[in-house]
Design an enzyme around this catalytic site. Structure first.
Site, PDB file in Angstrom:
ATOM      1  N   SER A 120      -1.863 -16.823  21.083  1.00  0.00           N
ATOM      2  CA  SER A 120      -2.270 -18.266  21.425  1.00  0.00           C
ATOM      3  C   SER A 120      -2.749 -19.115  20.370  1.00  0.00           C
ATOM      4  O   SER A 120      -3.185 -20.268  20.343  1.00  0.00           O
ATOM      5  CB  SER A 120      -2.853 -18.385  22.819  1.00  0.00           C
ATOM      6  OG  SER A 120      -4.148 -17.808  22.770  1.00  0.00           O
ATOM      7  N   HIS A 141       5.180 -17.351  22.980  1.00  0.00           N
ATOM      8  CA  HIS A 141       3.802 -17.682  23.905  1.00  0.00           C
ATOM      9  C   HIS A 141       4.001 -17.922  25.272  1.00  0.00           C
ATOM     10  O   HIS A 141       4.448 -19.087  25.537  1.00  0.00           O
ATOM     11  CB  HIS A 141       2.876 -18.669  22.714  1.00  0.00           C
ATOM     12  CG  HIS A 141       1.726 -18.989  23.574  1.00  0.00           C
ATOM     13  ND1 HIS A 141       1.241 -20.230  23.687  1.00  0.00           N
ATOM     14  CD2 HIS A 141       1.117 -18.105  24.441  1.00  0.00           C
ATOM     15  CE1 HIS A 141       0.122 -20.478  24.034  1.00  0.00           C
ATOM     16  NE2 HIS A 141      -0.107 -19.083  24.523  1.00  0.00           N
ATOM     17  N   GLU A 153       6.430 -21.145  24.439  1.00  0.00           N
ATOM     18  CA  GLU A 153       6.615 -21.501  23.219  1.00  0.00           C
ATOM     19  C   GLU A 153       7.185 -20.605  22.277  1.00  0.00           C
ATOM     20  O   GLU A 153       6.839 -19.593  22.321  1.00  0.00           O
ATOM     21  CB  GLU A 153       5.360 -21.999  22.803  1.00  0.00           C
ATOM     22  CG  GLU A 153       4.632 -23.076  23.431  1.00  0.00           C
ATOM     23  CD  GLU A 153       3.210 -23.424  23.149  1.00  0.00           C
ATOM     24  OE1 GLU A 153       2.902 -24.793  22.656  1.00  0.00           O
ATOM     25  OE2 GLU A 153       2.412 -22.785  22.805  1.00  0.00           O
ATOM     26  N   ASN A 191      -2.034 -25.924  23.283  1.00  0.00           N
ATOM     27  CA  ASN A 191      -3.208 -25.885  23.055  1.00  0.00           C
ATOM     28  C   ASN A 191      -3.626 -26.997  22.153  1.00  0.00           C
ATOM     29  O   ASN A 191      -4.813 -27.349  22.379  1.00  0.00           O
ATOM     30  CB  ASN A 191      -3.576 -24.384  22.250  1.00  0.00           C
ATOM     31  CG  ASN A 191      -3.499 -23.246  23.276  1.00  0.00           C
ATOM     32  OD1 ASN A 191      -3.619 -23.670  24.706  1.00  0.00           O
ATOM     33  ND2 ASN A 191      -3.683 -22.218  23.126  1.00  0.00           N
TER      34      ASN A 191
END
Length: 204
Positions: A120, A141, A153, A191
């Site tokens: 991540s 991800h 992702e 993120n």
């Protein structure tokens, strides 16, 4: 990936076990490996417990639950992952550890294997820099819990072959996920976008 392709997952914690469940529910034979054998047992027991709850709620038939579990096989040695067409790593967020793992996988698996990291935060480009075939590596991800969260992702490093990224995108979509392409930038998409909100929460 064809559902006849074997998928290997390395790391049997919550994340890895969840990814193994997703792949198995899509029809793949899954090899689940962890450096700690007890973690594999816990991971598979956790999957079974979650499936039992789905059966109890009428969301899954007992037969489907049994068949899904049967597709997940524990692997006690990395060498057992050699037949895998796709290997997904979900281990500690440590660059050197991941590099060493993927170097080992390059030696064990076929030259056609697709290597994917569930990282991540680490750079896919940096992980791939240690590899003989960095074009075969990409980020995949998932978000926790993997069986529930829809977004995945697909992260391309500088060296990632576009066909590898497209294959992972198509595979994640076939697994019922909402796949998005991302570049190997700090935090990728979610993120990075969410980080300012974390900062606000910290101050609240």
């Amino acid at each position: 990936l064809s559902t006849s392709a074997v998928v290997a997952v390395i790391g049997a914690g919550t994340m890895g076990a969840g990814i193994a469940q997703v792949a198995a529910s899509a029809g793949h034979s899954v090899l689940l490996y962890d450096a700690h054998p007890a973690a594999i047992e816990r991971g598979i027991a956790g999957i079974a417990s979650g499936l039992d709850k789905q059966v109890a709620r009428g969301k899954l038939s007992p037969e489907a639950s049994t068949a899904l579990l049967a597709r997940i096989q524990p692997a006690s040695e990395l060498e057992q992952l050699a037949p895998a067409a796709l290997v997904i790593e979900a281990i500690v967020e440590n660059l050197q550890v991941k590099q060493q793992l993927f170097q080992r996988l390059e030696q064990l698996c076929s030259a056609e294997v697709i290597l994917a990291s569930n990282t991540s935060s680490l750079s896919i480009t940096a992980i791939g820099a240690a590899l003989a075939r960095p074009e075969r590596l990409a980020g995949l991800h998932f978000f926790n819990p993997a069986p529930v969260m829809k977004l995945v992702e697909v992260i391309s490093g500088v060296a990632t072959c576009p066909e590898i990224a497209e294959c992972l995108y198509a595979t994640a979509s076939a697994w019922g996920k909402q796949a998005v392409h991302a570049r190997s930038t700090p935090g990728f998409i979610v993120n990075r976008v969410a980080r300012p909100y974390y900062a606000i929460d910290d101050k609240a």
